[in-house]
Write a protein that holds these residues in place. Sequence first.
Motif, PDB file in Angstrom:
ATOM      1  N   GLY A 492       0.535  -1.146  -0.019  1.00 45.42           N
ATOM      2  CA  GLY A 492       0.033   0.157  -0.157  1.00 45.42           C
ATOM      3  C   GLY A 492       0.902   1.190   0.057  1.00 45.42           C
ATOM      4  N   VAL A 493       2.135   1.023  -0.210  1.00 45.97           N
ATOM      5  CA  VAL A 493       3.107   2.366  -0.128  1.00 45.97           C
ATOM      6  C   VAL A 493       3.312   2.553  -1.559  1.00 45.97           C
ATOM      7  CG1 VAL A 493       5.202   3.215   0.465  1.00 45.97           C
ATOM      8  CG2 VAL A 493       3.959   1.649   2.011  1.00 45.97           C
ATOM      9  N   LYS A 494       2.642   3.694  -2.403  1.00 46.70           N
ATOM     10  CA  LYS A 494       2.669   3.886  -3.624  1.00 46.70           C
ATOM     11  C   LYS A 494       3.357   4.875  -4.260  1.00 46.70           C
ATOM     12  CE  LYS A 494      -1.808   1.531  -4.322  1.00 46.70           C
ATOM     13  NZ  LYS A 494      -3.048   1.941  -3.585  1.00 46.70           N
ATOM     14  N   GLY A 495       4.271   4.446  -4.979  1.00 41.92           N
ATOM     15  CA  GLY A 495       5.100   5.485  -6.013  1.00 41.92           C
ATOM     16  C   GLY A 495       5.472   4.701  -7.144  1.00 41.92           C
ATOM     17  N   GLU A 496       5.418   5.489  -8.213  1.00 39.60           N
ATOM     18  CA  GLU A 496       5.736   5.061  -9.568  1.00 39.60           C
ATOM     19  C   GLU A 496       7.000   5.589 -10.203  1.00 39.60           C
ATOM     20  OE1 GLU A 496       2.059   4.702 -11.975  1.00 39.60           O
ATOM     21  OE2 GLU A 496       2.044   6.955 -12.099  1.00 39.60           O
ATOM     22  N   LEU A 497       7.665   4.995 -10.957  1.00 39.60           N
ATOM     23  CA  LEU A 497       8.763   5.621 -11.680  1.00 39.60           C
ATOM     24  C   LEU A 497       8.199   6.284 -12.995  1.00 39.60           C
ATOM     25  CD1 LEU A 497      11.439   2.669 -11.930  1.00 39.60           C
ATOM     26  CD2 LEU A 497      11.972   5.100 -11.496  1.00 39.60           C
TER      27      LEU A 497
END
Length: 554
Positions: A492-497
Motif C-alpha cells: 500500500g506504499v505507492k510510488g511509480e517510476l
Amino acid sequence: MYEILAPSPDGQIVLRTLDSSGLRAGPDTTVPRSDLPGLVARLEASQRPRWVWRTAADWYPRLLASGVTLRRCHDLMLCATLLTNSAYTGAYATSFTSSDDLIEQPGSLPPAAPPQGQGSLFEEEPVHGPSADELERELAAQLRSIADSAHPGRLRLLCAADSAGALVAAEMQAAGIPWDVETHERLLADQLGPRPRGFERPGRLEDKANELRTQLGAPGLNPDSPQELMRALHRAGIEARTTRAWELREFGHAAIPPLLEYKKMARLFAANGWAWLDAWVRDGRFRPEYVVAGVVTGRWASRGGGALQIPKQVRSAVRARPGHKLVVADASQLEPRVLAALARDDAMAAAARDADLYAGIAAAGFGGDRAKAKVALLGAIYGATTGESGRLMPQLTRLYPRAVAFVEQAARDGERGLTVTTHLGRSSPAPSERWQRLQRSTSAEEQRRADAAARDRGRFTRNFVVQGTAAEWAECWIAELRQQLRRLAALGVKGELVYFLHDEVMIHAEEEAAAACADAVQEAATAAKRLLFGDAPVQFPVSIAVVDSYDQAK
DNA sequence: CGTTGCAGCGCG
DNA sequence: AAAGCGCGCTGCAACG
C-alpha cells in the motif's frame, strides 16, 4: 520458468511453458485474444514466469492498458542484438534483427495515451510476428550462446537488465511525467509574451529581434538564418567565425547581448513552446517513448518531445499531483566511479570513498583544486588531448596509473580497429568498411585522414567502455528500484517510476510514501553495485531530493 | 516539391 | 571556461 507469448495462425494467442533450462513443461494453451489479459494476470500471480516475447512493444503496452503488470521478461530482440555483437559470445546467428523495427514512418504522430481499464485491446489490433516455435528456437539459441560464452553470469545479467528495461520503459510511457500545463504556459507568457495566433513570433521574441536589428543596422534581418546573421554581424564589424553562442560571447559589441537573449528565447519557443505542449502533453502527462539500448553504448534513447533534453528552463512545470511528491535521485559522478571499478584502481576507489569524488581526488593529488581534478578526470574518460585537461593528464597518470591505463588501452584498441566491450558484455560496433579501407591506404594525404579517423575512433572506444558500463549500472539500478517499488506497492506504499535519464530517476509518489521510495532508491543503488562489481571497494552514492517540482531538485 | 545534411543548442 | 564522449530536435540551406 519461461512463458512464451506468440500469435497463432488462426488469430488467437498461444502460450507455451518451458522449464528453467528451456525445455517444454506442458501442452500449449491457445486462447482468444480477448481472454489474454486475464490469463496472463492469473499465470503471473500463480507461476511468476519469465515472459518471453519478440519485443515488449508487441504485448506490454496493451497488457498495461488492461491493468496487468509483469515481474520479469526475456526480450528476444534486445538480447539478440547484444548477443550478436558481444565479444563474450561465440558464433551465434539470429533472424531477430531489430532493423525492421527501427524504420519508422517520418512524421508519424505521437502514440496516443493508452486508454485505461476496460476490455481487451488485443481485440482491436492483432499481434504479428514469429510463431511460438520460432520464439522457442530463438530462446534456446540465446540461452546456449550465453551458457557457452566467456562470461555466462555477466551476459545473463545484461539480458535481464535490458529486458527489465523494456518493462520499465513501457510502464514509464504509460504513466507519463506529471506536467503542469498552467505553470508551463505562465512561464512561456512571462518570457515570450502571449501565445501568437498564427505562425508569427510571440511579442517579446519579435521585440528582441527588432532590438537586434537596430543594434546591427539590419532592418530586414531574419535572426534564425545563420547565413543572414553572419553577414549582418560582419557588416557591423563583428568578425565571428560561427554564430555559436559561446563564441559570440567573446565580442564586446552592443548587439551581442540581445542576440544571445534572442537565441535563448527562440530556442524555448521552438523546442518547448506552445506547439510542444499541444503535441506532447495530454491530461497533465508528458508520455515520451523510451528506446531501451537505443544508443550504441547501451544508454537509452527516446522518441517524441525530446524527453531526454528537458531544459532546466521548463523544469518547474514538472510538478507532483496534489498529495504527491517527486523523488528525484541521481548517481553522483557515476562515470569516474565506474572507471575506478572497471580498472580495479583501488587508489582511485579510495579517493572516491568521499561523497564528492572530485574533492577526494583533488585532495589526493591536485592540491585540493576540485575544478582541476574534475577536468583531468573527464578528459581521461573523453580523450581530451589539448587544453587544460590534456596538460593535466601526466599528473592524473602518476596518481592513478591503472585507471588511466585502462582507458588508454580502450583507445589503442579502437585506433587499431578492434572492438571494445563493457563489463557485462556489450561490445562496440566494428569499424565501417570505409574506415578500414582508409586505414589501408598509402598516399600521404590519405594517411593523414586515416590517422585522424583512427584517433576519432579511439576516443569513441575509450568513452564506450565507461559510458556503456555506467549505462549497465544505471539499468540495474532502475530494475532493482522497480522491484522494490512493486514490493512497496503491495504493502500500500505507492510510488511509480516516471522518468529515467542516464544516471537520474524520478518517482511520483504519494506524500506518505516518499520517504520509503527514497530509501528504495538508495538500496537499489547498493544492489546494482553488488550485481556488477561484487565486493569491489567502490561506492556509488546517490543524491536524493523529495520535492514538489523538478526544478527544486539539485 | 520533398528529402537530406548541417549548424546550433538542449541534456547526461 | 569550453576541449574531449553519447544523443534528439529544430530551422535553414542545399540537393535531387
